[in-house]
Write an enzyme that holds these catalytic residues in place. Structure first.
Site, PDB file in Angstrom:
ATOM      1  N   CYS A   7       0.870  -1.111   0.050  1.00 33.95           N
ATOM      2  CA  CYS A   7       0.053   0.028   0.056  1.00 33.95           C
ATOM      3  C   CYS A   7       0.925   0.960   0.065  1.00 33.95           C
ATOM      4  O   CYS A   7       1.498   1.389   1.046  1.00 33.95           O
ATOM      5  CB  CYS A   7      -0.881   0.042   1.263  1.00 33.95           C
ATOM      6  SG  CYS A   7      -1.959   1.711   1.437  1.00 33.95           S
TER       7      CYS A   7
ATOM      8  N   GLU B 162      -4.177   1.590  -6.133  1.00 36.19           N
ATOM      9  CA  GLU B 162      -3.367   0.527  -6.562  1.00 36.19           C
ATOM     10  C   GLU B 162      -3.293   0.971  -8.073  1.00 36.19           C
ATOM     11  O   GLU B 162      -4.428   1.294  -8.697  1.00 36.19           O
ATOM     12  CB  GLU B 162      -3.696  -0.861  -6.063  1.00 36.19           C
ATOM     13  CG  GLU B 162      -3.519  -1.093  -4.900  1.00 36.19           C
ATOM     14  CD  GLU B 162      -1.828  -1.409  -4.330  1.00 36.19           C
ATOM     15  OE1 GLU B 162      -1.059  -0.913  -5.346  1.00 36.19           O
ATOM     16  OE2 GLU B 162      -1.686  -1.354  -3.169  1.00 36.19           O
TER      17      GLU B 162
END
Length: 232
Positions: free
Chosen positions: A2, A102
């Protein structure tokens, strides 16, 4: 991994959601990146927000690529690794967020950014650990890492890891210093996919210099690149 997330709520909204006081002014953030100073809630001070650096401080991270910066910790081994074990046992934190990003690769050079949120668009918290140390000037600095786990079905289409998102009940247990290791480890699972949604966003998110509301707006790949059709 992340490596970017958002927190687009106001100071008042965050104080109400987490029942914690924020003594510092806070403006909504749409593109939070490593080395930046952002709000967290620690096990040492659960009734107030602290501001810690994500991963490492800007001075330490200067001229280092993101790949060399420690910003995440794998949930599967958090209780075993010497570098994380003490923090996992004694220094846990919540990292407030309302979305994370993402990138899906399309060909060799093109990647399309996706934003992941809760289906109800509510604020949530990542599971994190934090550390305190002195810099070269003898000043105290605080940093945090986000714990990651295997992806659920929503994230798996884009990436092979996702941040650990805690339920409200788990948030209290995560900050409780008396929660057992076995109970802590049980929390470190992927969030149920039916609770999440994802959508494509503007490539403006690619640059950490951009931090505006337009970044979290839904944008089709056709809008991004001119000739792509929308895909899953």
């Amino acid at each position: 991994m992340c490596g970017r997330y958002s927190l687009s709520k106001s100071k008042i909204e965050l104080e109400e959601r987490f029942q914690a006081e924020m003594l510092t002014d806070f403006k909504p953030r749409y593109n939070i990146a490593p080395t930046q100073l952002v709000p967290v809630i620690t096990s040492d001070s659960p009734k107030g927000f602290s501001f810690f650096y994500w991963g490492i401080t800007p001075d330490f991270g200067q001229n280092k690529p993101v790949a060399q910066k420690l910003i995440n910790a794998r949930a599967e081994t958090i209780h075993e690794k010497i570098s994380f074990k003490s923090s996992f046992q004694k220094r846990r934190c919540l990292i407030p967020a309302d979305g994370f990003y993402e990138w899906k690769r399309l060909g060799k050079k093109t990647k399309i950014p996706y934003r992941f949120t809760l289906r109800d668009e509510e604020t949530f918290a990542f599971a994190g650990i934090w550390e305190e140390y002195e810099n070269v000037n003898g000043e105290s600095n605080h940093t945090f890492l986000i714990l990651t786990t295997s992806p659920n079905e929503v994230v798996d289409e884009i990436h092979d890891r996702m941040p650990v998102i805690l339920s409200r009940e788990e948030e209290k247990k995560w900050l409780d210093k008396y929660t057992s290791e076995s109970d802590l480890l049980e929390m470190l699972n992927p969030l149920a996919p039916e609770l999440m949604v994802s959508y494509t966003v503007s490539p403006l998110v690619n640059s950490v210099q951009n931090d505006s509301p337009g970044i979290i707006r839904k944008t089709s790949p056709m809008d991004q690149f001119g000739n792509y059709t929308l895909f899953g």
